[in-house]
Design a protein around this motif. Structure first.
Motif, PDB file in Angstrom:
ATOM      1  N   THR A 179       0.859  -1.186   0.000  1.00 16.39           N
ATOM      2  CA  THR A 179       0.000   0.000   0.000  1.00 16.39           C
ATOM      3  C   THR A 179       0.893   1.233   0.000  1.00 16.39           C
ATOM      4  OG1 THR A 179      -1.782  -1.109   1.184  1.00 16.39           O
ATOM      5  CG2 THR A 179      -1.770   1.289   1.244  1.00 16.39           C
ATOM      6  N   VAL A 180       0.553   2.206  -0.832  1.00 12.81           N
ATOM      7  CA  VAL A 180       1.320   3.456  -0.900  1.00 12.81           C
ATOM      8  C   VAL A 180       0.384   4.620  -0.611  1.00 12.81           C
ATOM      9  CG1 VAL A 180       2.977   2.505  -2.531  1.00 12.81           C
ATOM     10  CG2 VAL A 180       0.974   3.723  -3.385  1.00 12.81           C
ATOM     11  N   THR A 181       0.961   5.737  -0.187  1.00 17.45           N
ATOM     12  CA  THR A 181       0.168   6.932   0.100  1.00 17.45           C
ATOM     13  C   THR A 181       0.585   8.071  -0.810  1.00 17.45           C
ATOM     14  OG1 THR A 181       1.724   7.630   1.822  1.00 17.45           O
ATOM     15  CG2 THR A 181      -0.214   6.355   2.526  1.00 17.45           C
ATOM     16  N   PHE A 182      -0.417   8.864  -1.206  1.00 14.44           N
ATOM     17  CA  PHE A 182      -0.202  10.127  -1.894  1.00 14.44           C
ATOM     18  C   PHE A 182      -0.970  11.195  -1.129  1.00 14.44           C
ATOM     19  CE2 PHE A 182      -0.188   6.840  -5.271  1.00 14.44           C
ATOM     20  CZ  PHE A 182       1.109   7.005  -5.739  1.00 14.44           C
ATOM     21  N   THR A 183      -0.460  12.420  -1.111  1.00 15.96           N
ATOM     22  CA  THR A 183      -1.139  13.496  -0.391  1.00 15.96           C
ATOM     23  C   THR A 183      -1.518  14.612  -1.338  1.00 15.96           C
ATOM     24  OG1 THR A 183       0.927  14.665   0.159  1.00 15.96           O
ATOM     25  CG2 THR A 183       0.142  13.006   1.728  1.00 15.96           C
ATOM     26  N   ARG A 184      -2.537  15.342  -0.949  1.00 14.77           N
ATOM     27  CA  ARG A 184      -2.976  16.546  -1.652  1.00 14.77           C
ATOM     28  C   ARG A 184      -3.180  17.619  -0.601  1.00 14.77           C
ATOM     29  NH1 ARG A 184      -8.319  15.675  -4.655  1.00 14.77           N
ATOM     30  NH2 ARG A 184      -6.945  14.747  -6.242  1.00 14.77           N
ATOM     31  N   SER A 185      -2.535  18.761  -0.795  1.00 15.85           N
ATOM     32  CA  SER A 185      -2.637  19.851   0.167  1.00 15.85           C
ATOM     33  C   SER A 185      -3.605  20.902  -0.341  1.00 15.85           C
ATOM     34  CB  SER A 185      -1.265  20.481   0.410  1.00 15.85           C
ATOM     35  OG  SER A 185      -1.374  21.621   1.228  1.00 15.85           O
ATOM     36  N   GLY A 186      -4.479  21.360   0.547  1.00 18.51           N
ATOM     37  CA  GLY A 186      -5.389  22.453   0.216  1.00 18.51           C
ATOM     38  C   GLY A 186      -5.248  23.584   1.192  1.00 18.51           C
ATOM     39  N   THR A 223       0.717   1.790   7.217  1.00 20.49           N
ATOM     40  CA  THR A 223       0.920   0.591   8.027  1.00 20.49           C
ATOM     41  C   THR A 223      -0.369  -0.218   8.045  1.00 20.49           C
ATOM     42  OG1 THR A 223       0.172   1.433  10.183  1.00 20.49           O
ATOM     43  CG2 THR A 223       2.427   1.990   9.510  1.00 20.49           C
ATOM     44  N   SER A 224      -0.312  -1.406   8.600  1.00 17.97           N
ATOM     45  CA  SER A 224      -1.501  -2.255   8.651  1.00 17.97           C
ATOM     46  C   SER A 224      -2.555  -1.699   9.593  1.00 17.97           C
ATOM     47  CB  SER A 224      -1.118  -3.676   9.081  1.00 17.97           C
ATOM     48  OG  SER A 224      -0.469  -3.656  10.348  1.00 17.97           O
ATOM     49  N   GLN A 225      -2.159  -0.806  10.503  1.00 12.39           N
ATOM     50  CA  GLN A 225      -3.112  -0.199  11.428  1.00 12.39           C
ATOM     51  C   GLN A 225      -3.560   1.199  11.010  1.00 12.39           C
ATOM     52  OE1 GLN A 225      -0.221  -1.809  12.903  1.00 12.39           O
ATOM     53  NE2 GLN A 225      -1.580  -3.587  12.941  1.00 12.39           N
ATOM     54  N   GLY A 226      -3.145   1.657   9.844  1.00 17.29           N
ATOM     55  CA  GLY A 226      -3.488   2.990   9.389  1.00 17.29           C
ATOM     56  C   GLY A 226      -2.243   3.754   8.999  1.00 17.29           C
ATOM     57  N   ASP A 227      -2.420   4.998   8.599  1.00 10.72           N
ATOM     58  CA  ASP A 227      -1.307   5.827   8.149  1.00 10.72           C
ATOM     59  C   ASP A 227      -0.764   6.655   9.297  1.00 10.72           C
ATOM     60  OD1 ASP A 227      -1.806   4.897   5.564  1.00 10.72           O
ATOM     61  OD2 ASP A 227      -3.229   6.520   5.165  1.00 10.72           O
ATOM     62  N   LEU A 228       0.532   6.554   9.547  1.00  5.29           N
ATOM     63  CA  LEU A 228       1.192   7.388  10.539  1.00  5.29           C
ATOM     64  C   LEU A 228       1.773   8.612   9.850  1.00  5.29           C
ATOM     65  CD1 LEU A 228       0.904   4.770  12.208  1.00  5.29           C
ATOM     66  CD2 LEU A 228       3.165   5.249  13.180  1.00  5.29           C
ATOM     67  N   GLY A 229       1.927   9.690  10.588  1.00  8.24           N
ATOM     68  CA  GLY A 229       2.534  10.892  10.064  1.00  8.24           C
ATOM     69  C   GLY A 229       2.542  11.992  11.096  1.00  8.24           C
ATOM     70  N   GLY A 240      -9.166   5.317   8.543  1.00  9.70           N
ATOM     71  CA  GLY A 240     -10.487   5.473   7.955  1.00  9.70           C
ATOM     72  C   GLY A 240     -11.056   6.848   8.202  1.00  9.70           C
ATOM     73  N   SER A 241     -12.360   6.887   8.506  1.00 10.81           N
ATOM     74  CA  SER A 241     -13.048   8.160   8.669  1.00 10.81           C
ATOM     75  C   SER A 241     -12.922   8.720  10.078  1.00 10.81           C
ATOM     76  CB  SER A 241     -14.537   7.983   8.330  1.00 10.81           C
ATOM     77  OG  SER A 241     -15.116   6.996   9.172  1.00 10.81           O
ATOM     78  N   ALA A 242     -12.328   7.956  10.992  1.00  9.89           N
ATOM     79  CA  ALA A 242     -12.196   8.435  12.370  1.00  9.89           C
ATOM     80  C   ALA A 242     -11.244   9.630  12.424  1.00  9.89           C
ATOM     81  CB  ALA A 242     -11.692   7.312  13.261  1.00  9.89           C
ATOM     82  N   ARG A 243     -11.401  10.445  13.456  1.00 10.41           N
ATOM     83  CA  ARG A 243     -10.515  11.590  13.632  1.00 10.41           C
ATOM     84  C   ARG A 243      -9.095  11.101  13.870  1.00 10.41           C
ATOM     85  NH1 ARG A 243     -12.704  15.761  17.962  1.00 10.41           N
ATOM     86  NH2 ARG A 243     -10.832  16.806  17.161  1.00 10.41           N
ATOM     87  N   PRO A 244      -8.072  11.868  13.430  1.00  7.92           N
ATOM     88  CA  PRO A 244      -6.694  11.459  13.664  1.00  7.92           C
ATOM     89  C   PRO A 244      -6.444  11.217  15.150  1.00  7.92           C
ATOM     90  CG  PRO A 244      -6.785  13.364  12.204  1.00  7.92           C
ATOM     91  CD  PRO A 244      -8.162  13.165  12.720  1.00  7.92           C
TER      92      PRO A 244
END
Length: 995
Positions: A179-186, A223-229, A240-244
């Protein structure tokens, strides 16, 4: 950035926009012997100059077991042919080859590409974010204007993914899985914004989930538990849709996250001016070992763990499961899958700022990549030169993806008989100078001319007289500084240091006044930013309401758009578009106005003397992203926005000064704010093709030639809600809104130390004349067509002169037209056609897309030609057909015929493909059709007439050529130049015809 309209209304309009912008059609585009040699064959492929192997003696360099290794190294680098994803496997002695060339059809001729690439945990896929390098001059394009793709490293299959992503050093993100991540900044500059994170399955390119968070989310790690950052100074997890979910407060700014053993995650941070390592073990964050000097440590994921590479001596022998330290003089660009190979440099000649020899067949210019690496196990260093498969004078790249757009319905017919036929595309741009106007041809300058004009312009001495009809633009005489006088710099005068302005020109355009297809000494289209106003997508049709209109070497936007306030008059606009000297004078004037805006707000640097290079830091910031002066807007905040603040974590907090570590920094310009890039170009000049500096360095004060920039946090204090993270914390401006704007003075050098600052160094005296210009290719000759009595010559421009002084009026023996067909919606056309017409009942298309990849170049017969690129058969969106039609009075009426030996002119450059020409014999319905394939590269760098053979022609005959082919990929150049019909008393046998 291109200079811009900064009226309150325009600024408000920019702030309100929250569209996803992608970089589309941003800068418009590059690429006489008597009848003789024949070249009717397939175009020859360009042979690579190097096999890409790093190690000549792999047994010694890699150890004896290298043939059994499954290690693989991936790196990426860009040039004007695309963003190249390169792969090397240890079992092949780490021999690099290109596995993918990422670019977009229609986005050609805009200069080099840049991007970032990472490898997934399985070692089978790579994720890439890529965009034109010039996107780094535009905040909106950096935030959400790049493209995303995943590449199968085994097959080379490219799957385009999210469109409109962030161009940042942490994008894309790869973890231990696929799984890879891409970001978009607004985020923008004036209101709290958002970051959108896309989780994508690398195996399929499918988006698995999309998460939007409030604030500036950086360094995502799937990660398997979500995206860290990192978010608002904390290590957080997105699920998912939960708050960070906040996991831990961070002691410094994160610049790398890597998965390690047992599900732990390691972090590299800058803290109090040092590099440190930390580990998140699932419940707590702890520091690993000691510290390293700032900028000296890198952290990289490898199979089964991670490695810290650089100055690890101060880490006190870190002992953590899965993590090992590797001592190196500098952090590398990337580590291989198992960490055996460390790539230290990957850069093209072009990205170093090369100003000449673009497309050379020698080891300079576009398509030539230099790669350096070291084997971790034996500490053996090596380097190689790799020529990409499509090395050419062309600056177009191609994808495997078809550019088809679903849902288009617009149909627009122009020209005669309902068909899109014209000698120039009919696009109603609001930009003042048309890019495909034969009377707006632009001579590409060399580096010497640019330095000369800059040295004089900053001193208001660019008084060279441009005569009437200069560059065949049809305008009255003028002087550049007379048209665009240099601003008086408040409060006491002074001048812009020449090296500051040359840094702007290097960053904005790489010293280009004409399109990237034109090398010094060539003429081409004006270099113009987003002429078609279709930034939202390369698949969208032109949108005149969004035309940007940044012209030339300084990318002058102000005054060049008829839809914006205070447009230039015709003479001023023509000079900005066609004359590099006038364009530089206009850029100097705008930069001076920016300085004066800051002075009016009390925003000075150091002692406020403009003669010092370092004192222009804030003016360059404002030149790029604007100076906000209207207190009735933005809560009363004025000054400079957050985007280009050096403390902004969108820029790598572990970076050194731009170009200090080498010209390879130019391959990843997104890691530095605009003003730091300019200071880098001022201090480390771009290079000519022979690796000589294109201009002089400044005069450094007392040897202070180490860094022209202040510290990252010089623009952070309580006045702009920005915190120096050297005192702790990781997010200098968690509010990320207009309270982060800077609106006061700054000083990092006191008056007694002012002699440490730098001043300009002039190469040319203020009375020096314009330097000479030696073309790379032989200058086109005027005339030279077959001179046999009765010969019919039809050129691609019916009349008028050009920058080489050639007058085409003598070749007006017929008409030349271009048919552009490209609309995705079909419409049956029956009206306005006689039943005998070959167009009756056929499908026709509008020219909205094809014109974007159509260009003029100062080459070929009489010094002008059109060219495009060869696309696959059926690609109607990019189809261009040329039609040469002799005057009816010159041919006999049917049933009578006459023999004519047909010749086509092939230019010295700008034509590479094998192109089908078709002769139509005339008479009812156009007559019989006779095809002939011509290799346009046969001239080998010289103009040449190519004989096709004779045809029996009568009134109504014509010749056509088309840019579609079963082998077309959007890469090879297709030229449309002159033809000659030589009368013969009987049939003449040629390569194709003998009628």
């Amino acid at each position: 950035m291109r200079t811009r309209d900064d009226s309150p209304a325009a600024r408000g309009s920019r702030r309100r926009k929250r569209r996803v912008l992608t970089f589309a059609a941003c800068l418009g585009a590059t690429a006489a012997m008597l009848p003789g040699s024949v070249g009717v064959s397939a175009a020859a492929a360009v042979a690579p100059h190097s096999h890409g192997s790093l190690f000549a003696s792999p047994d010694a360099a890699l150890g004896r077991n290298w043939r059994a290794s499954d290690d693989v190294s991936v790196t990426g680098t860009g040039d004007s042919t695309g963003f190249h994803v390169l792969v090397a496997r240890e079992k092949d002695a780490f021999t690099y080859h290109e596995v993918a060339d990422l670019t977009r059809p229609g986005l050609e001729g805009i200069g080099p590409w840049t991007g970032y690439v990472c490898m997934t945990g399985s070692g089978q896929y790579a994720a890439a974010v890529y965009a034109p390098s010039s996107a780094t001059n535009t905040p909106a394009l950096m935030e959400h204007g790049a493209f995303a793709a995943v590449v199968d490293l085994r097959t080379g299959k490219v799957t385009q993914s999210v469109e409109g992503v962030q161009l940042a050093y942490f994008d894309p993100g790869c973890g231990s899985g696929d799984t890879v991540t891409f970001t978009r900044s607004g985020l923008g500059e004036s209101a709290t914004g958002t970051t959108t994170v896309f989780d994508v399955d690398a195996a399929t390119g499918r988006t698995l989930r999309t998460t939007t968070v409030s604030g500036e989310f950086t360094n995502p790690l799937p990660t398997s538990q979500g995206d860290l950052g990192e978010l608002r100074g904390h290590l957080v997890r997105l699920a998912g849709s939960a708050r960070p979910r906040s996991l831990a407060a961070l002691p410094g700014q994160v610049y790398s996250l890597a998965p390690s053993a047992g599900g732990t995650v390691d972090l590299a941070l800058t803290e109090k001016g040092k590099d440190v390592l930390g580990r998140w073990d699932g419940s707590a964050l702890r520091q690993l070992g000691g510290t390293a000097p700032h900028g000296s440590l890198g952290l990289y994921a490898v199979r089964g763990g991670d490695i810290a590479v650089g100055d690890v001596s101060g880490l006190n022998g870190v002992h953590a499961a899965g993590l090992r330290g590797v001592h190196a003089a500098h952090p590398p660009l990337a580590a291989s899958w198992r960490g055996d190979l460390l790539t230290t440099s990957a850069v093209s000649e072009e990205m170093k700022g090369i100003t000449q020899k673009i497309g050379s067949s020698s080891l300079q210019g576009a398509g030539v990549l230099h790669i350096a690496a070291v084997d971790d196990t034996t500490s053996t260093g090596a380097s190689t030169v790799l020529a990409t498969p499509e090395t050419s004078t062309d600056s177009t790249g191609g994808d495997d993806d078809d550019p088809t757009v679903a849902g288009q319905s617009e149909t627009n017919y122009i020209g005669n008989e309902g068909v899109a036929v014209q000698s120039e595309p009919d696009y109603d741009s609001t930009c003042l100078v048309k890019r495909l106007d034969p009377h707006a041809q632009v001579l590409q300058p060399n580096a010497a001319r640019v330095e000369w004009a800059t040295d004089l312009a900053v001193h208001d001495a660019l008084t060279i007289s441009r005569p009437s009809n200069f560059n065949a633009a049809g305008q009255p005489a003028y002087t550049p500084d007379g048209m665009f006088p240099t601003e008086f710099l408040q409060p006491d005068g002074g001048t812009i240091p020449a090296q500051v302005m040359m840094g702007v020109l290097a960053q904005e355009s790489n010293f280009k006044q004409a399109s990237w297809h034109a090398v010094p000494g060539d003429s081409g289209d004006p270099l113009v930013g987003d002429y078609y106003g279709n930034q939202d997508s390369i698949h969208e049709y032109p949108n005149p309401s969004q035309d940007d209109c940044g012209y030339g070497i300084a990318q002058v936007t102000a005054g060049m758009n008829s839809a914006k306030p205070d447009p230039f008059n015709a003479q001023q606009a023509s000079a900005v578009a066609t004359d590099y000297a006038a364009n530089i004078a206009a850029g100097v004037q705008i930069l001076g106005k920016t300085w004066n805006q800051l002075q009016s707000l009390g925003m000075t640097v150091n002692n406020g003397d403009p003669d010092y290079v370092e004192n222009w830091f804030m003016a360059l910031w404002g030149y790029n992203s604007g100076v906000y002066t209207d207190t009735s807007q933005n809560g009363g905040h004025v000054g400079l926005g957050w985007f280009n603040n050096p403390a902004n974590p969108t820029y790598n907090p572990n970076r050194g000064p731009f170009l200090q570590a080498g010209q390879g920094d130019a391959a990843t310009p997104a890691e530095w704010p605009y003003e730091e890039k300019i200071m880098g170009w001022a201090q480390y000049p771009q290079l000519t093709y022979n690796s000589q500096p294109s201009y002089a360095k400044p005069t450094f004060g007392n040897g202070s030639n180490l860094d022209l920039n202040p510290s990252f946090f010089s623009y952070c204090n309580s006045s702009d809600s920005c915190t120096d993270t050297g005192a702790g914390g990781s997010d200098p401006c968690p509010d990320e809104d207009d309270r982060c704007w800077w609106d006061g003075p700054v000083s990092w050098t006191s008056a007694p130390e002012i002699n440490l600052l730098s001043t300009e160094h002039l190469t040319y005296s203020l009375s020096a004349g314009e330097p000479g210009l030696t073309p790379q290719y032989p200058a086109p000759t005027c005339g030279g067509a077959p001179n046999k009595t009765g010969t019919i010559v039809i050129d691609d421009v019916p009349s008028g002169d050009n920058t080489y002084g050639c007058d085409d009026s003598a070749t007006a023996h017929g008409t030349f037209k271009l048919v552009l067909g490209d609309d995705v919606s079909y419409q049956r056309v029956t009206s306005n056609f006689p039943t005998s017409s070959p167009y009756f009942g056929t499908w026709r298309y509008t020219p909205d897309i094809a014109q974007i990849d159509l260009h003029q170049l100062g080459a070929g017969y009489d010094g002008h030609m059109w060219f495009t690129h060869q696309y696959a058969t059926g690609d109607v969106w990019h189809e261009v057909t040329a039609i040469w039609t002799p005057d009816a009075s010159l041919l006999p009426a049917e049933p009578a015929t006459a023999h004519y030996d047909v010749w086509v002119h092939v230019p010295s450059h700008g034509g590479q493909a094998t192109v089908q020409y078709t002769g139509h014999s005339g008479g009812q319905g156009g007559g019989d059709s006779h095809p002939c394939s011509v290799n346009q590269s046969v001239g080998g760098g010289s103009d040449a007439w190519q004989e096709l053979g004779s045809l029996s022609l009568s009134k109504g005959a014509y010749l056509t050529a088309n840019n579609l082919s079963s082998s077309g990929t959007g890469d090879a150049d297709v030229a449309f130049d002159a033809i000659a019909l030589v009368p013969e008393s009987s049939a003449v046998t040629g390569p194709c015809w003998d009628h």
